[in-house]
Design an enzyme around this catalytic site. Structure first.
Site, PDB file in Angstrom:
ATOM      1  N   LYS A   1       8.189 -17.701 -10.269  1.00  0.00           N
ATOM      2  CA  LYS A   1       7.497 -16.559 -10.870  1.00  0.00           C
ATOM      3  C   LYS A   1       6.247 -17.007 -11.649  1.00  0.00           C
ATOM      4  O   LYS A   1       6.321 -17.933 -12.452  1.00  0.00           O
ATOM      5  CB  LYS A   1       8.484 -15.842 -11.801  1.00  0.00           C
ATOM      6  CG  LYS A   1       7.994 -14.503 -12.245  1.00  0.00           C
ATOM      7  CD  LYS A   1       9.034 -13.833 -13.130  1.00  0.00           C
ATOM      8  CE  LYS A   1       8.389 -12.696 -13.883  1.00  0.00           C
ATOM      9  NZ  LYS A   1       9.224 -12.211 -14.974  1.00  0.00           N
TER      10      LYS A   1
ATOM     11  N   ASP B   1      -4.261  -6.047   4.997  1.00  0.00           N
ATOM     12  CA  ASP B   1      -5.327  -6.836   5.633  1.00  0.00           C
ATOM     13  C   ASP B   1      -5.342  -8.273   5.124  1.00  0.00           C
ATOM     14  O   ASP B   1      -5.768  -9.174   5.840  1.00  0.00           O
ATOM     15  CB  ASP B   1      -6.683  -6.176   5.369  1.00  0.00           C
ATOM     16  CG  ASP B   1      -6.816  -4.875   6.147  1.00  0.00           C
ATOM     17  OD1 ASP B   1      -6.263  -4.801   7.263  1.00  0.00           O
ATOM     18  OD2 ASP B   1      -7.447  -3.925   5.642  1.00  0.00           O
TER      19      ASP B   1
ATOM     20  N   LYS C   1     -13.199   1.381  17.173  1.00  0.00           N
ATOM     21  CA  LYS C   1     -11.867   0.755  17.227  1.00  0.00           C
ATOM     22  C   LYS C   1     -11.251   0.817  18.621  1.00  0.00           C
ATOM     23  O   LYS C   1     -10.481  -0.062  19.005  1.00  0.00           O
ATOM     24  CB  LYS C   1     -10.935   1.390  16.195  1.00  0.00           C
ATOM     25  CG  LYS C   1     -11.096   0.713  14.857  1.00  0.00           C
ATOM     26  CD  LYS C   1     -10.311   1.329  13.754  1.00  0.00           C
ATOM     27  CE  LYS C   1     -10.973   0.886  12.448  1.00  0.00           C
ATOM     28  NZ  LYS C   1     -10.474   1.541  11.293  1.00  0.00           N
TER      29      LYS C   1
ATOM     30  N   ASN D   1       0.850  -1.200   0.000  1.00  0.00           N
ATOM     31  CA  ASN D   1       0.000   0.000   0.000  1.00  0.00           C
ATOM     32  C   ASN D   1       0.879   1.240   0.000  1.00  0.00           C
ATOM     33  O   ASN D   1       2.111   1.143   0.007  1.00  0.00           O
ATOM     34  CB  ASN D   1      -0.945  -0.023   1.210  1.00  0.00           C
ATOM     35  CG  ASN D   1      -0.178  -0.096   2.503  1.00  0.00           C
ATOM     36  OD1 ASN D   1       0.569   0.809   2.851  1.00  0.00           O
ATOM     37  ND2 ASN D   1      -0.330  -1.201   3.233  1.00  0.00           N
TER      38      ASN D   1
ATOM     39  N   PHE E   1      -4.170   3.585  15.046  1.00  0.00           N
ATOM     40  CA  PHE E   1      -4.522   4.585  14.039  1.00  0.00           C
ATOM     41  C   PHE E   1      -5.756   4.124  13.282  1.00  0.00           C
ATOM     42  O   PHE E   1      -6.032   2.930  13.208  1.00  0.00           O
ATOM     43  CB  PHE E   1      -3.361   4.793  13.053  1.00  0.00           C
ATOM     44  CG  PHE E   1      -2.301   5.700  13.602  1.00  0.00           C
ATOM     45  CD1 PHE E   1      -1.467   5.278  14.631  1.00  0.00           C
ATOM     46  CD2 PHE E   1      -2.135   6.989  13.103  1.00  0.00           C
ATOM     47  CE1 PHE E   1      -0.497   6.118  15.161  1.00  0.00           C
ATOM     48  CE2 PHE E   1      -1.167   7.837  13.625  1.00  0.00           C
ATOM     49  CZ  PHE E   1      -0.354   7.402  14.649  1.00  0.00           C
TER      50      PHE E   1
ATOM     51  N   LYS F   1     -10.353  -2.913  19.532  1.00  0.00           N
ATOM     52  CA  LYS F   1      -8.915  -3.203  19.540  1.00  0.00           C
ATOM     53  C   LYS F   1      -8.310  -3.085  20.931  1.00  0.00           C
ATOM     54  O   LYS F   1      -7.112  -3.262  21.104  1.00  0.00           O
ATOM     55  CB  LYS F   1      -8.196  -2.284  18.557  1.00  0.00           C
ATOM     56  CG  LYS F   1      -8.575  -2.592  17.108  1.00  0.00           C
ATOM     57  CD  LYS F   1      -7.839  -1.714  16.138  1.00  0.00           C
ATOM     58  CE  LYS F   1      -8.301  -1.929  14.715  1.00  0.00           C
ATOM     59  NZ  LYS F   1      -7.509  -2.927  13.975  1.00  0.00           N
TER      60      LYS F   1
HETATM   61  O1  C5P Z   1      -8.852  -1.975  11.474  1.00  0.00           O
HETATM   62  P1  C5P Z   1      -7.897  -1.000  10.886  1.00  0.00           P
HETATM   63  O2  C5P Z   1      -6.975  -1.599   9.864  1.00  0.00           O
HETATM   64  O3  C5P Z   1      -8.490   0.279  10.434  1.00  0.00           O
HETATM   65  O4  C5P Z   1      -7.000  -0.597  12.136  1.00  0.00           O
HETATM   66  C1  C5P Z   1      -5.920   0.256  12.038  1.00  0.00           C
HETATM   67  C2  C5P Z   1      -5.054   0.100  13.245  1.00  0.00           C
HETATM   68  O5  C5P Z   1      -4.793  -1.271  13.517  1.00  0.00           O
HETATM   69  C3  C5P Z   1      -3.703   0.721  13.022  1.00  0.00           C
HETATM   70  O6  C5P Z   1      -3.219   1.148  14.263  1.00  0.00           O
HETATM   71  C4  C5P Z   1      -2.898  -0.442  12.461  1.00  0.00           C
HETATM   72  O7  C5P Z   1      -1.504  -0.274  12.685  1.00  0.00           O
HETATM   73  C5  C5P Z   1      -3.440  -1.612  13.237  1.00  0.00           C
HETATM   74  N1  C5P Z   1      -3.461  -2.864  12.483  1.00  0.00           N
HETATM   75  C6  C5P Z   1      -2.655  -3.905  12.864  1.00  0.00           C
HETATM   76  N2  C5P Z   1      -2.684  -5.096  12.171  1.00  0.00           N
HETATM   77  C7  C5P Z   1      -3.501  -5.252  11.125  1.00  0.00           C
HETATM   78  C8  C5P Z   1      -4.332  -4.190  10.727  1.00  0.00           C
HETATM   79  C9  C5P Z   1      -4.290  -3.010  11.417  1.00  0.00           C
HETATM   80  O8  C5P Z   1      -1.889  -3.767  13.820  1.00  0.00           O
HETATM   81  N3  C5P Z   1      -3.514  -6.384  10.473  1.00  0.00           N
END
Ligand code: C5P
Length: 412
Positions: free
Chosen positions: A290, A280, A338, A211, A324, A342
């Site tokens: 390849k 994700d 979140k 990304n 974040f 989280k």
């Molecule tokens: O759910 P979302 O991706 O929006 O969440 C963002 C937050 O979760 C950020 O702090 C990101 O660093 C963390 N994150 C993570 N591992 C993932 C996805 C997001 O630590 N696989």
């Protein structure tokens, strides 16, 4: 620290050139601001060469026919925001009077009003000027306001008189600077773990999914934490950025590698900031060789990556955890969700579609959402400034958590 060194018009102005060097040797970056009178004594070129930065000489470009080295019409605000300490050496009776009264008719006096950083002044002037009731009253006003005054020494003065008025010895000035630096070490004793950058998820040995994260926000947090005295571990996906000074960097590529690195660092951390843009999904079965081009459509099956933040924050104990949320819609609602989902104490949310926010920019526009219900919207500012505000909030939350625990215990 980022020190703004104000040089005002006194014979001792030449001594500030050496001071720039000494401050740099002690690890500070120095932005010099000269008053018009100072430039009668020493050229801005000397300071530009020594500091490696443009010297600011006036509030407005071309007001005296020269280029004031301003990047914008509100440069005094920008400089104020990136100043950890305002040091004025030598400080004339005139600048002391301006500071005391709040006059703002040149860059330095305007910066003094615009800045919230600590201020040190090292006055130097003729003995009678120093002893004059007006000067002494101004000094008393400044002292009351918390300005540190490095008293001038006694001796032979350029005007031919003897008495107090000589710019203090360099060691005295440096001692005052060190004391301020020490007081700003409000993260001393903390271990801060920061994730930053993107992750890369391999499709085959030469291709990957990633990304647009530059890592700038996370690196700024790591740099600020280290500057403020924390032991700082930066777990970074691939970025083009340099490791900030004093930061221990662990390089990873994939989300799974990042999870492993975070797991091993989290135990020792007292604060964890998850700024990485973790992919994700990852290819379910990365090819070992390849992938060949064919005429057919290609479908790549993806499987979800672990949510690193959620995984480790489940058992966060006393740690302050910051996540974040880069959102394109319903920012506040998503950010608050979140906090809960989280188990984070703070969520730094930004609308990535806003101007001056988001990936690969120097600035960001964020709101810091907090478990205790406080929403802190911040104006558009540099990521380095945002980083400082995040750390300020971390300390505030830490204080709230501690006092809650204390009340709990008292109630038991
Ligand atoms: O759910 P979302 O991706 O929006 O969440 C963002 C937050 O979760 C950020 O702090 C990101 O660093 C963390 N994150 C993570 N591992 C993932 C996805 C997001 O630590 N696989």
């Amino acid at each position: 620290m980022r020190i703004t060194l104000g040089v005002t018009g006194g014979v001792a102005a030449y001594k500030s050139a050496e001071l720039v060097r000494r401050l740099q040797t002690e690890g500070h970056t120095v932005q010099v601001v000269m008053t018009r009178a100072a430039r009668e004594f020493i050229t801005s070129l000397t300071f530009a060469a020594l500091s490696g930065q443009k010297v600011i000489t006036d509030l407005f470009a071309n007001s005296d026919g020269g280029d004031a080295n301003l990047d914008s019409a509100i440069e005094h605000i920008a400089v104020a925001q990136r100043t950890d300490l305002l040091l004025v050496a030598p400080a004339t009776a005139d600048i002391l009077a301006k500071f005391a009264r709040g006059l703002a008719d040149d860059f330095l006096s305007t910066l003094y009003l615009a800045s919230t950083a600590p201020v040190i002044v090292a006055p130097a002037m003729n003995v009678n000027m120093w002893q004059h009731a007006a000067t002494q009253e101004n000094l008393a006003t400044l002292r009351k306001r918390g300005v540190r005054i490095v008293e001038p020494g006694e001796g032979y003065l350029a005007c031919g008189m003897t008495g107090p008025g000589r710019l203090a010895e360099q060691e005295e000035i440096l001692k005052a600077v060190r004391e301020v630096a020490q007081a700003q070490q409000d993260f001393a004793g903390e271990t801060v773990l920061v994730t930053a950058g993107p992750t890369c998820e391999d499709l085959d040995p030469v291709r990957f999914i990633t990304n647009r994260s530059s890592g700038k926000m996370g690196y700024a947090v790591a740099e600020a934490a280290a500057r403020r005295g924390a032991k700082t571990i930066l777990i970074s996906g691939p970025t083009a950025l340099e490791t900030p000074e004093g930061v221990e960097r662990v390089d990873v590529r994939t989300a799974q590698e990042m999870l492993q690195a975070v797991k091993s660092g989290f135990a020792a951390a007292t604060i964890a900031v998850f700024a990485a843009a973790v992919a994700d999904y990852r290819p379910a079965e990365p090819a070992t060789s390849k992938i060949k081009r064919t005429k057919d459509e290609l479908t790549i099956r993806l499987k979800p990556n672990p949510d690193i933040l959620s995984t480790v924050a489940r058992e966060k104990g006393d740690r302050v955890v910051v996540g974040f949320a880069a959102e394109t819609d319903h920012m506040a609602e998503n950010a608050r969700k979140k906090l809960e989902s989280k188990n984070a104490d703070l969520i730094v949310a930004n609308d990535v579609t806003a101007e001056g926010a988001g990936f690969d920019m120097e600035t960001n526009v964020v709101t810091i959402f907090s478990r205790d219900g406080r929403d802190l919207p911040l104006p558009r500012q540099r990521k380095t400034e945002v980083a400082q505000r995040i750390l300020d909030e971390v300390l505030r939350v830490r204080g709230v958590l501690r006092s809650k625990r204390a009340t709990h215990r008292a109630g038991d």
